[in-house]
Design an enzyme around this catalytic site. Structure first.
Site, PDB file in Angstrom:
ATOM      1  N   ASP A 128       0.813  -1.220   0.000  1.00 57.27           N
ATOM      2  CA  ASP A 128       0.000   0.000   0.000  1.00 57.27           C
ATOM      3  C   ASP A 128       0.845   1.268   0.000  1.00 57.27           C
ATOM      4  OD1 ASP A 128      -2.259  -1.680   0.231  1.00 57.27           O
ATOM      5  OD2 ASP A 128      -1.968  -1.761   2.401  1.00 57.27           O
ATOM      6  N   LYS A 158       2.368   2.213  -5.064  1.00 58.07           N
ATOM      7  CA  LYS A 158       3.138   1.746  -6.224  1.00 58.07           C
ATOM      8  C   LYS A 158       2.395   1.989  -7.533  1.00 58.07           C
ATOM      9  CE  LYS A 158       3.342  -2.396  -4.426  1.00 58.07           C
ATOM     10  NZ  LYS A 158       2.882  -2.166  -3.072  1.00 58.07           N
ATOM     11  N   ASN A 163      -4.999 -10.192  -4.286  1.00 60.14           N
ATOM     12  CA  ASN A 163      -4.849  -9.640  -2.928  1.00 60.14           C
ATOM     13  C   ASN A 163      -4.377  -8.194  -3.019  1.00 60.14           C
ATOM     14  OD1 ASN A 163      -2.427 -10.609  -3.988  1.00 60.14           O
ATOM     15  ND2 ASN A 163      -1.616 -11.309  -2.038  1.00 60.14           N
ATOM     16  N   GLY A 202      -4.221  -4.288  -4.489  1.00 62.58           N
ATOM     17  CA  GLY A 202      -5.232  -3.329  -4.923  1.00 62.58           C
ATOM     18  C   GLY A 202      -4.525  -2.037  -5.244  1.00 62.58           C
ATOM     19  N   HIS A 203      -4.580  -1.620  -6.466  1.00 62.45           N
ATOM     20  CA  HIS A 203      -3.950  -0.366  -6.859  1.00 62.45           C
ATOM     21  C   HIS A 203      -5.043   0.650  -7.156  1.00 62.45           C
ATOM     22  CE1 HIS A 203       0.025  -2.413  -8.235  1.00 62.45           C
ATOM     23  NE2 HIS A 203      -0.122  -2.367  -6.936  1.00 62.45           N
ATOM     24  N   GLN A 263       2.160  -5.954  -3.034  1.00 64.88           N
ATOM     25  CA  GLN A 263       2.469  -6.024  -1.600  1.00 64.88           C
ATOM     26  C   GLN A 263       3.788  -5.287  -1.315  1.00 64.88           C
ATOM     27  OE1 GLN A 263       1.551  -9.477  -3.023  1.00 64.88           O
ATOM     28  NE2 GLN A 263      -0.453  -8.557  -2.879  1.00 64.88           N
ATOM     29  N   THR A 305      -9.845  -4.945   0.696  1.00 64.42           N
ATOM     30  CA  THR A 305     -10.802  -5.435   1.693  1.00 64.42           C
ATOM     31  C   THR A 305     -11.522  -4.316   2.437  1.00 64.42           C
ATOM     32  OG1 THR A 305      -9.047  -5.517   3.331  1.00 64.42           O
ATOM     33  CG2 THR A 305      -9.463  -7.538   2.089  1.00 64.42           C
TER      34      THR A 305
HETATM   35  P1  IMP Z   1      -2.750 -12.788   1.679  1.00 61.64           P
HETATM   36  O1  IMP Z   1      -1.793 -12.224   0.693  1.00 61.64           O
HETATM   37  O2  IMP Z   1      -4.190 -12.558   1.321  1.00 61.64           O
HETATM   38  O3  IMP Z   1      -2.455 -14.232   1.986  1.00 61.64           O
HETATM   39  O4  IMP Z   1      -2.544 -12.011   3.070  1.00 61.64           O
HETATM   40  C1  IMP Z   1      -1.345 -12.134   3.815  1.00 61.64           C
HETATM   41  C2  IMP Z   1      -0.948 -10.796   4.450  1.00 61.64           C
HETATM   42  O5  IMP Z   1      -0.575  -9.899   3.425  1.00 61.64           O
HETATM   43  C3  IMP Z   1      -2.075 -10.111   5.229  1.00 61.64           C
HETATM   44  O6  IMP Z   1      -1.481  -9.406   6.302  1.00 61.64           O
HETATM   45  C4  IMP Z   1      -2.639  -9.126   4.222  1.00 61.64           C
HETATM   46  O7  IMP Z   1      -3.267  -8.034   4.844  1.00 61.64           O
HETATM   47  C5  IMP Z   1      -1.354  -8.715   3.521  1.00 61.64           C
HETATM   48  N1  IMP Z   1      -1.579  -8.227   2.154  1.00 61.64           N
HETATM   49  C6  IMP Z   1      -1.834  -8.962   1.049  1.00 61.64           C
HETATM   50  N2  IMP Z   1      -1.943  -8.176  -0.033  1.00 61.64           N
HETATM   51  C7  IMP Z   1      -1.730  -6.920   0.388  1.00 61.64           C
HETATM   52  C8  IMP Z   1      -1.660  -5.651  -0.288  1.00 61.64           C
HETATM   53  O8  IMP Z   1      -1.789  -5.532  -1.510  1.00 61.64           O
HETATM   54  N3  IMP Z   1      -1.399  -4.571   0.504  1.00 61.64           N
HETATM   55  C9  IMP Z   1      -1.192  -4.682   1.828  1.00 61.64           C
HETATM   56  N4  IMP Z   1      -1.235  -5.820   2.499  1.00 61.64           N
HETATM   57  C10 IMP Z   1      -1.504  -6.939   1.779  1.00 61.64           C
END
Ligand code: IMP
Length: 427
Positions: free
Chosen positions: A13, A16, A38, A40-41, A224, A301
């Site tokens: 977050d 990027k 997972n 989100g941009h 991420q 989310t």
């Molecule tokens: P997962 O990638 O859904 O398995 O989540 C694993 C961890 O990575 C959790 O703490 C999520 O909140 C975090 N996470 C996954 N994708 C993002 C993202 O794009 N931005 C910030 N945190 C992320």
């Protein structure tokens, strides 16, 4: 044109998408190499908000070809939904400019169901995943039983693969109190995707090699951030892929000698969503203020992000594990009017960032107090336009991290940046 990797230098977050969007105008290719929806941009283009989870943000730049590499886990329904949403706003999403690796593993209904059921069953010990099925999909990949895009398109033993997967995964789902999934329902969900996905499926490494040989710039867009990396992050509170720069090569099929620059994106403060250690987290009104002013709610989310001071120790570590050549510092405008600021310069009794989440959870930050500023930065477009205290804040971050800050974000719009480096079009 240069081949550039962009990665998050914190916990994701960092903004990027905006930096990729800016640089994409100077590259012919944008490649995603890990993660899935997972991510989100959020981009603001012509005052319109666009949120992309899977398709590289470069898609909004005409003339750019976007690639979803083998390292990405692809949810077929989500991909097609984004294609439709972009097409509806007039963006060209044809297969001549949007390509997906045949080797990308698919996120399938059992991955989503397992991700959510496991998190629910863990209670307070949960990771705080996005619930998109990311971890379970990478497990199947590493377990050599995953289903790739090529397998879906080939189709010849798809039923047998789904039967085998459900024999294994339904047992776990039922042990967690969830209903089992049916083979026919899964196949029925996939059936309409097959012919729609087929035109996008490509052998990516040869395409990228040809692009490199032709001198077309390739931008590798990380999702991420460094501290969510499965190896280098705050394990086990991490995502399941290699988010660091090294992951760009394995996740797209190019060699390290192809890469010219590695740019780390860091927010001017720090945020984290989900569970896990966060040494500089603010649990007070100031943390709430950062969240409110910075709109720190997850793009995927909608969860409130945890907020805290800029941690130069962690970003210095990110410089090391990614080989960062430059930093882009985003959301500097959010710090206006926050009063005196603090930067974490180290942890008491430690030299650098400890390896495990347990140790990191116990560290006590050493802070340096620095002056804040009140002026609104959103109209600043040159370094000299910034208040002196703000310039000193950025300079201190450069000192502590050892890399130049090449770009500053001063507002949400595409043009709300201060460019300090020719790489971004500055002088
Ligand atoms: P997962 O990638 O859904 O398995 O989540 C694993 C961890 O990575 C959790 O703490 C999520 O909140 C975090 N996470 C996954 N994708 C993002 C993202 O794009 N931005 C910030 N945190 C992320």
């Amino acid at each position: 044109m240069a081949n550039i990797i962009i990665v998050g230098a914190q916990w994701g977050d960092e903004g990027k998408g905006k930096v990729v969007d800016l640089l994409a105008g100077r590259c012919r290719w944008v490649v995603r190499f890990q993660g899935g929806n997972n991510a989100g941009h959020t981009l603001v283009v012509d005052g319109q908000k666009v949120v992309l989870h899977l398709i590289p943000s470069g898609i909004l730049q005409p003339g750019v070809r976007c690639v979803i590499g083998n390292g990405v886990v692809l949810d077929p329904g989500v991909f097609l939904h984004e294609v439709d949403a972009l097409a509806a706003r007039g963006t060209n999403v044809g297969p001549e400019r949007l390509l997906v690796s045949t080797e990308a593993h698919l996120i399938l209904p059992w991955h989503r169901a397992l991700d959510r059921a496991r998190e629910r069953s863990k209670g307070d010990a949960r990771i705080g995943t996005t619930g998109r099925g990311i971890g379970p999909c990478y497990e199947d990949k590493a377990g050599r039983r995953g289903i790739r895009l090529a397998d879906l398109l080939d189709g010849s033993d798809l039923r047998a693969r789904v039967v085998a997967a459900l024999e294994r995964h339904n047992a776990e789902l039922q042990s967690l109190g969830e209903p089992p999934l049916s083979v026919d329902a899964v196949l029925a969900e996939l059936a309409p995707c097959v012919e729609r996905l087929r035109p996008y499926a490509r052998a990516v490494p040869a395409l990228l090699w040809a692009a490199h040989r032709a001198g077309e710039g390739i931008l590798f867009e990380g999702a991420q951030g460094t501290f969510l990396d499965v190896d280098h992050g705050t394990y086990p509170f991490v995502t399941s892929s290699s988010t660091v720069a090294g992951g760009a090569c394995a996740g797209s099929g190019v060699g390290p000698t192809v890469i010219d620059e590695v740019i780390g994106i860091a927010k001017a403060y720090a945020t984290r969503v989900g569970s896990g250690p966060f040494p500089t987290e603010l649990h007070d009104a100031l943390g709430e203020r950062l969240r409110a002013v910075g709109h720190e709610f997850g793009a995927t989310t909608g969860r409130a992000r945890r907020c805290g001071w800029f941690d130069a120790t962690m970003v210095r570590h990110a410089v090391m594990v990614n080989g960062l050549t430059r930093l882009a510092l985003t959301k500097l405008d959010v710090l206006s009017g926050m009063g005196p600021l603090r930067i974490c310069t180290g942890y008491y009794g430690l030299d650098g960032v400890p390896g495990g989440a347990d140790q990191l959870a116990r560290v006590e930050p050493i802070y340096e107090d620095v002056a804040g500023w009140d002026a609104d930065l959103s109209a600043c477009r040159r370094w000299e336009d910034l208040p002196e205290a703000c310039r000193a804040y950025v300079a201190r971050i450069e000192d502590l991290t050892g890399v130049p800050v090449a770009l500053l974000g001063v507002g949400p719009g595409r043009d709300a940046v201060i460019v300090r480096d020719p790489l971004f079009g500055g002088t």
